[in-house]
Design a protein around this motif. Structure first.
Motif, PDB file in Angstrom:
ATOM      1  N   ILE A   1       0.821  -1.219   0.000  1.00 35.49           N
ATOM      2  CA  ILE A   1       0.000   0.000   0.000  1.00 35.49           C
ATOM      3  C   ILE A   1       0.851   1.264   0.000  1.00 35.49           C
ATOM      4  CG2 ILE A   1      -1.718   1.337   1.274  1.00 35.49           C
ATOM      5  CD1 ILE A   1      -2.823  -1.170  -0.078  1.00 35.49           C
ATOM      6  N   ASN A   2       1.837   1.338   0.873  1.00 33.10           N
ATOM      7  CA  ASN A   2       2.607   2.574   1.042  1.00 33.10           C
ATOM      8  C   ASN A   2       3.925   2.602   0.288  1.00 33.10           C
ATOM      9  OD1 ASN A   2       0.741   3.850   2.851  1.00 33.10           O
ATOM     10  ND2 ASN A   2       1.443   2.453   4.468  1.00 33.10           N
ATOM     11  N   GLY A   3       4.391   1.431  -0.169  1.00 39.18           N
ATOM     12  CA  GLY A   3       5.641   1.384  -0.914  1.00 39.18           C
ATOM     13  C   GLY A   3       6.822   1.003  -0.050  1.00 39.18           C
TER      14      GLY A   3
ATOM     15  N   SER B   1      -3.646   3.975   4.355  1.00 39.33           N
ATOM     16  CA  SER B   1      -2.216   4.034   4.667  1.00 39.33           C
ATOM     17  C   SER B   1      -1.964   3.723   6.138  1.00 39.33           C
ATOM     18  CB  SER B   1      -1.666   5.423   4.316  1.00 39.33           C
ATOM     19  OG  SER B   1      -0.312   5.543   4.703  1.00 39.33           O
ATOM     20  N   GLY B   2      -2.809   4.300   7.000  1.00 39.66           N
ATOM     21  CA  GLY B   2      -2.653   4.070   8.437  1.00 39.66           C
ATOM     22  C   GLY B   2      -2.911   2.637   8.840  1.00 39.66           C
ATOM     23  N   ARG B   3      -3.914   2.024   8.256  1.00 36.87           N
ATOM     24  CA  ARG B   3      -4.177   0.607   8.562  1.00 36.87           C
ATOM     25  C   ARG B   3      -3.041  -0.276   8.063  1.00 36.87           C
ATOM     26  NH1 ARG B   3     -10.641  -0.609   7.568  1.00 36.87           N
ATOM     27  NH2 ARG B   3     -11.431   0.880   9.112  1.00 36.87           N
ATOM     28  N   ALA B   4      -2.567   0.011   6.852  1.00 35.00           N
ATOM     29  CA  ALA B   4      -1.498  -0.811   6.294  1.00 35.00           C
ATOM     30  C   ALA B   4      -0.225  -0.719   7.121  1.00 35.00           C
ATOM     31  CB  ALA B   4      -1.221  -0.388   4.849  1.00 35.00           C
ATOM     32  N   SER B   5       0.067   0.461   7.649  1.00 34.11           N
ATOM     33  CA  SER B   5       1.294   0.656   8.424  1.00 34.11           C
ATOM     34  C   SER B   5       1.156   0.211   9.868  1.00 34.11           C
ATOM     35  CB  SER B   5       1.685   2.139   8.388  1.00 34.11           C
ATOM     36  OG  SER B   5       0.749   2.922   9.125  1.00 34.11           O
ATOM     37  N   GLY B   6      -0.066  -0.010  10.325  1.00 37.02           N
ATOM     38  CA  GLY B   6      -0.287  -0.388  11.713  1.00 37.02           C
ATOM     39  C   GLY B   6      -0.592   0.783  12.619  1.00 37.02           C
TER      40      GLY B   6
ATOM     41  N   LEU C   1     -12.249   6.519  16.671  1.00 42.89           N
ATOM     42  CA  LEU C   1     -12.464   7.821  16.045  1.00 42.89           C
ATOM     43  C   LEU C   1     -11.261   8.247  15.212  1.00 42.89           C
ATOM     44  CD1 LEU C   1     -14.263   9.763  18.907  1.00 42.89           C
ATOM     45  CD2 LEU C   1     -15.259   8.842  16.820  1.00 42.89           C
ATOM     46  N   ARG C   2     -10.096   7.755  15.560  1.00 42.38           N
ATOM     47  CA  ARG C   2      -8.905   8.083  14.773  1.00 42.38           C
ATOM     48  C   ARG C   2      -9.066   7.610  13.338  1.00 42.38           C
ATOM     49  NH1 ARG C   2      -3.722   5.644  16.772  1.00 42.38           N
ATOM     50  NH2 ARG C   2      -2.776   7.061  15.285  1.00 42.38           N
ATOM     51  N   SER C   3      -9.807   6.550  13.153  1.00 42.42           N
ATOM     52  CA  SER C   3      -9.960   6.010  11.805  1.00 42.42           C
ATOM     53  C   SER C   3     -11.235   6.500  11.130  1.00 42.42           C
ATOM     54  CB  SER C   3      -9.978   4.483  11.845  1.00 42.42           C
ATOM     55  OG  SER C   3     -11.115   4.029  12.540  1.00 42.42           O
ATOM     56  N   THR C   4     -11.918   7.455  11.755  1.00 40.47           N
ATOM     57  CA  THR C   4     -13.138   7.972  11.128  1.00 40.47           C
ATOM     58  C   THR C   4     -13.054   9.483  11.018  1.00 40.47           C
ATOM     59  OG1 THR C   4     -14.233   7.939  13.302  1.00 40.47           O
ATOM     60  CG2 THR C   4     -14.524   6.015  11.921  1.00 40.47           C
ATOM     61  N   LYS C   5     -13.836  10.195  11.800  1.00 37.50           N
ATOM     62  CA  LYS C   5     -13.984  11.639  11.586  1.00 37.50           C
ATOM     63  C   LYS C   5     -12.713  12.430  11.869  1.00 37.50           C
ATOM     64  CE  LYS C   5     -18.898  11.412  12.715  1.00 37.50           C
ATOM     65  NZ  LYS C   5     -19.956  11.846  13.632  1.00 37.50           N
ATOM     66  N   ALA C   6     -11.926  11.999  12.858  1.00 33.97           N
ATOM     67  CA  ALA C   6     -10.766  12.791  13.268  1.00 33.97           C
ATOM     68  C   ALA C   6      -9.509  12.421  12.507  1.00 33.97           C
ATOM     69  CB  ALA C   6     -10.524  12.624  14.769  1.00 33.97           C
ATOM     70  N   LEU C   7      -9.628  11.593  11.499  1.00 34.81           N
ATOM     71  CA  LEU C   7      -8.453  11.030  10.836  1.00 34.81           C
ATOM     72  C   LEU C   7      -7.493  12.084  10.312  1.00 34.81           C
ATOM     73  CD1 LEU C   7      -6.982   8.539   9.673  1.00 34.81           C
ATOM     74  CD2 LEU C   7      -8.242   8.921   7.573  1.00 34.81           C
ATOM     75  N   GLY C   8      -8.020  13.053   9.578  1.00 36.78           N
ATOM     76  CA  GLY C   8      -7.145  14.028   8.926  1.00 36.78           C
ATOM     77  C   GLY C   8      -6.264  14.763   9.911  1.00 36.78           C
ATOM     78  N   GLY C   9      -6.811  15.139  11.073  1.00 33.71           N
ATOM     79  CA  GLY C   9      -6.013  15.869  12.036  1.00 33.71           C
ATOM     80  C   GLY C   9      -5.033  15.023  12.809  1.00 33.71           C
ATOM     81  N   VAL C  10      -5.325  13.720  12.922  1.00 31.44           N
ATOM     82  CA  VAL C  10      -4.490  12.861  13.758  1.00 31.44           C
ATOM     83  C   VAL C  10      -3.206  12.450  13.048  1.00 31.44           C
ATOM     84  CG1 VAL C  10      -4.375  10.597  14.846  1.00 31.44           C
ATOM     85  CG2 VAL C  10      -6.403  12.002  15.125  1.00 31.44           C
ATOM     86  N   LEU C  11      -3.297  12.144  11.765  1.00 28.31           N
ATOM     87  CA  LEU C  11      -2.158  11.568  11.073  1.00 28.31           C
ATOM     88  C   LEU C  11      -1.312  12.582  10.303  1.00 28.31           C
ATOM     89  CD1 LEU C  11      -3.589   8.212   9.740  1.00 28.31           C
ATOM     90  CD2 LEU C  11      -2.269   8.648  11.779  1.00 28.31           C
ATOM     91  N   ASP C  12      -1.662  13.861  10.380  1.00 31.88           N
ATOM     92  CA  ASP C  12      -0.857  14.852   9.667  1.00 31.88           C
ATOM     93  C   ASP C  12       0.554  14.919  10.227  1.00 31.88           C
ATOM     94  OD1 ASP C  12      -2.808  15.531   7.919  1.00 31.88           O
ATOM     95  OD2 ASP C  12      -3.553  17.227   9.092  1.00 31.88           O
TER      96      ASP C  12
END
Length: 380
Positions: A273-275, A312-317, A369-380
């Motif tokens: 997924i991420n390379g 990407s987040g799921r694939a990386s753990g 919630l990290r994998s739903t609504k708040a995703l964009g702010g958490v993984l930046d």
């Protein structure tokens, strides 16, 4: 669990793609076959069955077993007497062959098919690979039959074909246009697990849609031997396969050369997924495709980025699959006795938490919630 209703009671996330021609439909069908195990692993969401925490993360093998209608003769347990074929799989299972003639050399597993029917189709001008696929569908009897649909004019109606086609529940489905319809050639991707939230479901669909556009635009090649596809699907059911398993995948998706096992190697989901050092990664490939789209506005690109971050987040753990999140909830519940028993009390609390998450009221459920609504702010 050995019941048709139990198997078909499992939810799923299926996507149908419209193709502009039969050749494009064949290409998409074949190229998406190796993606089945990858996507069911990323979407894994079924760790509990009939009151027990199971040692698998997906529904696929459970449905395959619950709707398996093969007789003992067809399963190879008794000599063939009343049946015509020994059939190696349930009617709900992985596909058995690639359909494009160019990919026939990768069909390295035994395909059971009606040879007489296949010859009739070939004699009508259809490529042998596609003819074998249709003849393979017709090794099985209908599951259901309606009296008003028995006597049909096959020159004007395709209900007899659709009856068999629609009850071969395989990981992919090649869908010819219905008779007397302006619906074109379609390909159905059938393996993904249904996600808890709209955001997660949208992310899975958008990723897959963009991947198909990249495949067609860059003329990518994901084909691997069919035996490796089956090995991957067997691996995808395992607990925490997204973190612990490796899957056969094409070494160089830009290459059309090579055959057999040499074209693929085992990779973890993160690399696919991420390379990695020797593989570009599917998300970077998708991002390269998006860069070629002239009218892709900023808002759309930002939304797509949030969706891609989920995968990407799921694939990386960094993010949990729904299966892992659910396991952690059950195992940390005060009423759980670490005996695999999923009690009514735990069930009530889990269902209530699911509702709270979907309706935005979940407190103390940061991981989900990290994998739903708040995703964009958490993984930046």
């Amino acid at each position: 669990m050995d019941a048709m209703g139990f198997g078909m009671g499992c939810s799923s996330l299926q996507v149908t793609f419209q193709a502009c021609s039969i050749s494009e439909a064949l290409a998409l069908y074949d190229q998406l076959i190796p993606m089945c195990a990858i996507m069911i692993t990323l979407s894994a969401a079924s760790p509990i069955f009939r009151g027990f925490l199971a040692d698998i993360d997906t529904r696929w093998s459970v449905i395959a077993g619950s709707v398996d209608c093969r007789t003992k003769e067809e399963r190879g347990e008794e000599p063939l007497k009343h049946n015509r074929f020994r059939i190696g799989k349930s009617r709900y299972d992985t596909v058995d062959s690639y359909l494009s003639p160019d990919n026939d050399k990768f069909n390295d597993t035994d395909l059971v098919y009606d040879k007489d029917l296949c010859q009739r189709i070939v004699d009508s001008g259809i490529d042998e690979s596609l003819a074998k696929h249709v003849a393979h569908l017709f090794i099985r009897d209908p599951v259901s039959l309606f009296s008003e649909k028995i006597h049909q004019n096959d020159e004007e109606d395709s209900d007899h074909f659709e009856n068999i086609q629609s009850t071969n529940w395989q990981s992919m489905r090649f869908k010819p246009p219905p008779r007397n319809s302006d619906i074109g050639w379609r390909v159905e991707f059938r393996v993904m697990e249904l996600q808890l939230t709209d955001f997660e479901n949208a992310a899975m669909i958008i990723f897959l849609v963009l991947l198909t556009r990249a495949i067609l635009t860059f003329n990518l090649n994901f084909i691997i031997p069919m035996s490796k596809v089956e090995a991957n699907m067997a691996e995808s059911h395992k607990r925490d396969a997204v973190k612990n398993s490796k899957f056969y995948f094409r070494k160089d998706p830009s290459s059309k050369s090579g055959d057999g096992d040499d074209v693929c190697t085992q990779m973890d989901i993160n690399t696919i997924i991420n390379g990695g050092s020797s593989f570009p990664g599917l998300i970077p490939i998708i991002e390269s495709y998006i860069a070629t789209v002239d009218d892709a506005d900023v808002d759309t690109c930002c939304t797509i980025t949030c969706y891609l971050k989920l995968l990407s987040g799921r694939a990386s753990g960094r993010l949990k699959t729904p299966a892992r999140w659910t396991r952690d909830f059950v195992e940390s519940h005060p009423a759980y006795k670490h005996d695999s028993v999923y009690s009514e009390e735990i069930n009530y609390d889990l269902m209530k938490t699911f509702v709270d998450i979907v309706e935005g009221r979940a407190e103390g459920c940061t991981e989900k919630l990290r994998s739903t609504k708040a995703l964009g702010g958490v993984l930046d």
